[in-house]
Scaffold this motif. Structure first.
Motif, PDB file in Angstrom:
ATOM      1  N   ALA A   1      16.197  30.215  13.291  1.00 41.05           N
ATOM      2  CA  ALA A   1      14.917  30.490  12.622  1.00 41.05           C
ATOM      3  C   ALA A   1      14.962  31.880  11.997  1.00 41.05           C
ATOM      4  N   PRO A   2      14.248  32.103  10.865  1.00 40.75           N
ATOM      5  CA  PRO A   2      14.311  33.386  10.141  1.00 40.75           C
ATOM      6  C   PRO A   2      14.095  34.625  11.017  1.00 40.75           C
ATOM      7  N   LEU A   3      13.154  34.545  11.950  1.00 37.82           N
ATOM      8  CA  LEU A   3      12.880  35.705  12.807  1.00 37.82           C
ATOM      9  C   LEU A   3      14.077  36.026  13.704  1.00 37.82           C
ATOM     10  N   MET A   4      14.719  34.966  14.202  1.00 39.35           N
ATOM     11  CA  MET A   4      15.905  35.143  15.055  1.00 39.35           C
ATOM     12  C   MET A   4      17.075  35.684  14.238  1.00 39.35           C
ATOM     13  N   VAL A   5      17.178  35.245  12.979  1.00 40.56           N
ATOM     14  CA  VAL A   5      18.239  35.751  12.091  1.00 40.56           C
ATOM     15  C   VAL A   5      18.100  37.270  11.953  1.00 40.56           C
ATOM     16  N   LYS A   6      16.869  37.714  11.742  1.00 40.04           N
ATOM     17  CA  LYS A   6      16.593  39.148  11.590  1.00 40.04           C
ATOM     18  C   LYS A   6      17.032  39.907  12.846  1.00 40.04           C
ATOM     19  N   THR A   7      16.702  39.361  14.011  1.00 43.47           N
ATOM     20  CA  THR A   7      17.076  39.982  15.291  1.00 43.47           C
ATOM     21  C   THR A   7      18.590  40.076  15.425  1.00 43.47           C
ATOM     22  N   ILE A   8      19.281  38.966  15.129  1.00 41.27           N
ATOM     23  CA  ILE A   8      20.750  38.936  15.266  1.00 41.27           C
ATOM     24  C   ILE A   8      21.386  39.987  14.354  1.00 41.27           C
ATOM     25  N   PHE A   9      20.882  40.108  13.121  1.00 40.46           N
ATOM     26  CA  PHE A   9      21.462  41.081  12.192  1.00 40.46           C
ATOM     27  C   PHE A   9      21.184  42.527  12.629  1.00 40.46           C
ATOM     28  N   GLU A  10      20.024  42.758  13.218  1.00 42.47           N
ATOM     29  CA  GLU A  10      19.737  44.104  13.736  1.00 42.47           C
ATOM     30  C   GLU A  10      20.711  44.449  14.859  1.00 42.47           C
ATOM     31  N   ILE A  11      21.021  43.456  15.695  1.00 45.43           N
ATOM     32  CA  ILE A  11      21.951  43.690  16.809  1.00 45.43           C
ATOM     33  C   ILE A  11      23.375  43.901  16.289  1.00 45.43           C
ATOM     34  N   ILE A  12      23.756  43.182  15.223  1.00 49.53           N
ATOM     35  CA  ILE A  12      25.086  43.402  14.623  1.00 49.53           C
ATOM     36  C   ILE A  12      25.202  44.865  14.177  1.00 49.53           C
ATOM     37  N   LYS A  13      24.118  45.388  13.568  1.00 46.80           N
ATOM     38  CA  LYS A  13      24.124  46.797  13.135  1.00 46.80           C
ATOM     39  C   LYS A  13      24.261  47.740  14.328  1.00 46.80           C
ATOM     40  N   GLU A  14      23.578  47.407  15.421  1.00 48.00           N
ATOM     41  CA  GLU A  14      23.653  48.247  16.627  1.00 48.00           C
ATOM     42  C   GLU A  14      25.051  48.242  17.225  1.00 48.00           C
ATOM     43  N   ILE A  15      25.677  47.055  17.274  1.00 52.31           N
ATOM     44  CA  ILE A  15      27.041  46.938  17.829  1.00 52.31           C
ATOM     45  C   ILE A  15      27.989  47.794  16.988  1.00 52.31           C
ATOM     46  N   ASN A  16      27.811  47.746  15.674  1.00 47.65           N
ATOM     47  CA  ASN A  16      28.637  48.539  14.766  1.00 47.65           C
ATOM     48  C   ASN A  16      28.389  50.037  14.957  1.00 47.65           C
ATOM     49  N   ALA A  17      27.134  50.408  15.168  1.00 48.69           N
ATOM     50  CA  ALA A  17      26.782  51.830  15.316  1.00 48.69           C
ATOM     51  C   ALA A  17      27.419  52.453  16.554  1.00 48.69           C
ATOM     52  N   THR A  18      27.751  51.614  17.549  1.00 49.65           N
ATOM     53  CA  THR A  18      28.385  52.174  18.758  1.00 49.65           C
ATOM     54  C   THR A  18      29.906  52.161  18.650  1.00 49.65           C
ATOM     55  N   GLY A  19      30.431  51.909  17.447  1.00 50.79           N
ATOM     56  CA  GLY A  19      31.869  52.112  17.235  1.00 50.79           C
ATOM     57  C   GLY A  19      32.718  50.866  17.069  1.00 50.79           C
ATOM     58  N   THR A  20      32.094  49.679  17.038  1.00 48.74           N
ATOM     59  CA  THR A  20      32.889  48.452  16.853  1.00 48.74           C
ATOM     60  C   THR A  20      32.935  48.095  15.373  1.00 48.74           C
ATOM     61  N   THR A  21      34.147  47.903  14.862  1.00 46.75           N
ATOM     62  CA  THR A  21      34.341  47.481  13.469  1.00 46.75           C
ATOM     63  C   THR A  21      34.064  45.976  13.391  1.00 46.75           C
ATOM     64  N   ILE A  22      33.438  45.542  12.298  1.00 44.88           N
ATOM     65  CA  ILE A  22      33.014  44.136  12.219  1.00 44.88           C
ATOM     66  C   ILE A  22      33.452  43.492  10.903  1.00 44.88           C
ATOM     67  N   LEU A  23      34.028  42.300  11.037  1.00 48.63           N
ATOM     68  CA  LEU A  23      34.292  41.446   9.877  1.00 48.63           C
ATOM     69  C   LEU A  23      33.380  40.230  10.031  1.00 48.63           C
ATOM     70  N   LEU A  24      32.486  40.074   9.079  1.00 49.35           N
ATOM     71  CA  LEU A  24      31.394  39.104   9.190  1.00 49.35           C
ATOM     72  C   LEU A  24      31.523  38.020   8.130  1.00 49.35           C
ATOM     73  N   VAL A  25      31.600  36.769   8.590  1.00 48.19           N
ATOM     74  CA  VAL A  25      31.558  35.620   7.681  1.00 48.19           C
ATOM     75  C   VAL A  25      30.150  35.053   7.751  1.00 48.19           C
ATOM     76  N   GLU A  26      29.501  34.894   6.599  1.00 49.87           N
ATOM     77  CA  GLU A  26      28.077  34.544   6.647  1.00 49.87           C
ATOM     78  C   GLU A  26      27.655  33.832   5.375  1.00 49.87           C
ATOM     79  N   GLN A  27      26.913  32.718   5.568  1.00 49.51           N
ATOM     80  CA  GLN A  27      26.392  31.997   4.397  1.00 49.51           C
ATOM     81  C   GLN A  27      25.112  32.635   3.870  1.00 49.51           C
ATOM     82  N   ASN A  28      24.404  33.337   4.746  1.00 52.46           N
ATOM     83  CA  ASN A  28      23.196  34.042   4.309  1.00 52.46           C
ATOM     84  C   ASN A  28      23.647  35.340   3.617  1.00 52.46           C
TER      85      ASN A  28
END
Length: 235
Positions: A166-193
């Motif tokens: 659901a759109p609200l959950m998508v927003k939450t997941i993306f905020e958490i991806i940013k947080e994971i990255n901010a603590t030093g993890t490099t991310i390669l993201l495959v995404e249709q959105n």
């Protein structure tokens, strides 16, 4: 950190990736966008050691990956969250998280990372003793990401994390991806959105029918008329 050079990958006689090259620098979020069947998931599976390229090289922290076993790639800190979440549904939330740390022996570090997962995903803390099969799609996505964090990733490969949410959950997941990255993890993201992916990424690659057709800073690609027409619904 990661350098993919001119790889060709086949399923039997069908060529899924055609001379794909890309780079991911330490600390970045890099996104791959493209239509369904363009080869995005194939690329992640190849980086994880689940598929082998016929030609080309994959370098990660200066080491060649293209002939390495999947388990040894995980040991080196390349961790994938697969498409469709794939949690172990008959196990509890906590057992799934413990499984993420199965290659680790640093008990104190494991306990600390589990605390961090529960901070990032408070809902998992509430459901820690619950069977994973009873979670909603969004909660299962949180669990799949939490399980990956338990493996202590240096490079996190995320395959379609927003799919079916659901759109609200998508927003939450993306905020958490940013947080994971901010603590030093490099991310390669495959995404249709594509819109959401470009809004959090540093750089992006566009894949069409197994080829990289465009790359650049995510903010610039988001403004490109060509990308907007093809992937952002023309807005």
């Amino acid at each position: 950190m990661l350098k993919v050079n001119n790889i060709n990958v086949y399923y039997g006689n069908i060529q899924a990736l055609k001379g794909v090259s890309l780079e991911v620098n330490e600390g970045e979020i890099v996104t791959l966008i493209g239509a369904n069947g363009a080869g995005k998931s194939t690329l992640l599976k190849t980086l994880s050691g689940l598929l082998r390229p016929k030609q080309g090289t994959i370098e990660y922290l200066g080491k060649n990956l293209q002939k390495r076993a999947a388990q040894s790639i995980v040991k080196d800190g390349v961790i994938q969250v697969p498409e469709g979440r794939r949690v172990f549904s008959n196990m509890t939330v906590e057992e799934n998280l413990d499984l993420g740390a199965y290659l680790r022996h640093d008990r104190a570090g494991i306990a600390k990372d589990k605390e961090r997962v529960f901070e990032l995903f408070p809902r998992l803390l509430e459901r820690r003793k619950q069977s994973s099969g009873t979670l909603s799609g969004g909660e299962q996505q949180m669990l799949a990401m939490g399980r990956a964090i338990m493996a202590k990733p240096k490079l996190l490969l995320l395959d379609e994390p927003s799919m079916g949410l659901a759109p609200l959950m998508v927003k939450t997941i993306f905020e958490i991806i940013k947080e994971i990255n901010a603590t030093g993890t490099t991310i390669l993201l495959v995404e249709q959105n594509a819109n959401m992916a470009l809004s959090i990424a540093d750089r992006a690659y566009v894949i069409e029918t197994g080829k990289v057709v465009l790359s650049g800073r995510a903010s610039e690609l988001q403004k490109s008329d060509e990308i907007r027409a093809a992937y952002l619904g023309g807005h």
